[in-house]
Scaffold this motif. Structure first.
Motif, PDB file in Angstrom:
ATOM      1  N   ASP A  80       0.819  -1.217   0.000  1.00 17.11           N
ATOM      2  CA  ASP A  80       0.000   0.000   0.000  1.00 17.11           C
ATOM      3  C   ASP A  80       0.853   1.266   0.000  1.00 17.11           C
ATOM      4  O   ASP A  80       0.322   2.370   0.095  1.00 17.11           O
ATOM      5  N   ARG A  82       3.011   3.872  -1.987  1.00 13.23           N
ATOM      6  CA  ARG A  82       2.913   4.267  -3.380  1.00 13.23           C
ATOM      7  C   ARG A  82       4.114   3.842  -4.233  1.00 13.23           C
ATOM      8  O   ARG A  82       5.245   4.186  -3.958  1.00 13.23           O
ATOM      9  N   LEU A  83       3.793   3.070  -5.270  1.00 13.80           N
ATOM     10  CA  LEU A  83       4.737   2.601  -6.285  1.00 13.80           C
ATOM     11  C   LEU A  83       5.868   1.732  -5.767  1.00 13.80           C
ATOM     12  O   LEU A  83       6.880   1.575  -6.425  1.00 13.80           O
ATOM     13  N   SER A 207       2.976  -0.082   6.823  1.00 21.05           N
ATOM     14  CA  SER A 207       2.386   1.238   7.085  1.00 21.05           C
ATOM     15  C   SER A 207       1.790   1.348   8.489  1.00 21.05           C
ATOM     16  O   SER A 207       1.454   2.442   8.940  1.00 21.05           O
TER      17      SER A 207
END
Ligand SMILES: [Zn+2]
Length: 254
Positions: A80, A82-83, A207
């Motif tokens: 999750d 980003r990229l 995260s």
């Protein structure tokens, strides 16, 4: 011109009649590294360390060839973010299988995976591939686990902390953003006792562990620490490359 041990920089003219004792496959990852290090940090580390160590091993008389780095690693726990690009372990197994078949076709029988990413763990794959390809002697080496003879860093590093930031300040300072703007790499640990003691395991949900994607405080990183660290780990890796190149498998156990 001295021959380079790096395949991507070599020419067929030099390679076609050359024999090698060991191939090195740098394996990185593409992922966020706090706010100050680039996504390619692990690729850069693996590539530069492999080349420097191979040069040193070559100077001692080992015939080493460094393959191009694999840029993606296992990032299932960071899906999750980003990229961050995830390569599943089952895909890694297939990649390794093809690389090993290519090497065997060309009379190379030793392969060291130089790993720079904590989410990559090739050990079980190497067990399986070792049975399938008994002619190939397979090694994994995690550079970040090389024990240091003296303390270089004040804070422990897990991801984008003092060690990794120092190393990048030495290798690619132009890609490191100002440390004052970096996150502090503060992290949470899971509440389950067995996992904290490390005899139980579950994947870290990245995260939930860190706010800035880093684990480890980068603020005390310096270029000088990075250089000292680089020189030491390259020496240790060169020794590994040399030993693998020169050890006959039948006589490896004493
Ligand atoms: Zn990293």
């Amino acid at each position: 011109m001295k021959p380079t041990p790096v395949l991507a920089k070599s020419h067929w003219k030099q390679i076609r009649n050359e024999e090698f004792e060991v191939a090195v496959l740098p394996w990185g990852a593409t992922e966020a590294h706090n706010t100050h290090l680039p996504y390619g940090t692990d690729i850069i580390e693996a590539e530069i360390l492999a080349e420097a160590a191979a040069l040193q091993a070559q100077e001692k008389g080992a015939k080493v060839i460094v393959l191009p780095a694999i840029p993606f690693g296992v990032n299932t726990g960071q899906h999750d973010i980003r990229l961050d690009i995830n390569l599943n372990p089952s895909t890694q197994l297939k990649i390794l299988e093809d690389v090993i078949e290519s090497l065997l076709r060309h009379n190379l029988h030793k392969l060291i995976i130089l790993n720079s990413h904590g989410g990559n763990d090739f050990r079980q794959m190497l067990r399986e591939l070792g049975l399938k390809f008994p002619g190939m002697w397979l090694f994994q080496a995690n550079f970040y686990q090389i024990p240091l003879p003296e303390k270089i860093f004040d804070e422990p590093d897990d991801h984008a902390g003092e060690m990794e930031t120092s190393l990048m300040l030495y290798l690619k300072p132009e890609l490191v953003l100002p440390l004052e703007e970096a996150g502090d790499g503060a992290s949470k640990t899971i509440s389950i006792g067995a996992v904290r003691q490390k005899w139980g395991w579950t994947e870290r949900e990245w995260s939930k562990v860190t706010r800035d994607t880093g684990v480890g405080n980068p603020k005390k990183a310096t270029r000088e620490k990075g250089e000292k660290y680089f020189r030491y780990v390259v020496g240790e890796m060169a020794q590994l490359f040399f030993e693998v190149a020169k050890t006959r498998r039948e006589e490896a156990y004493t």
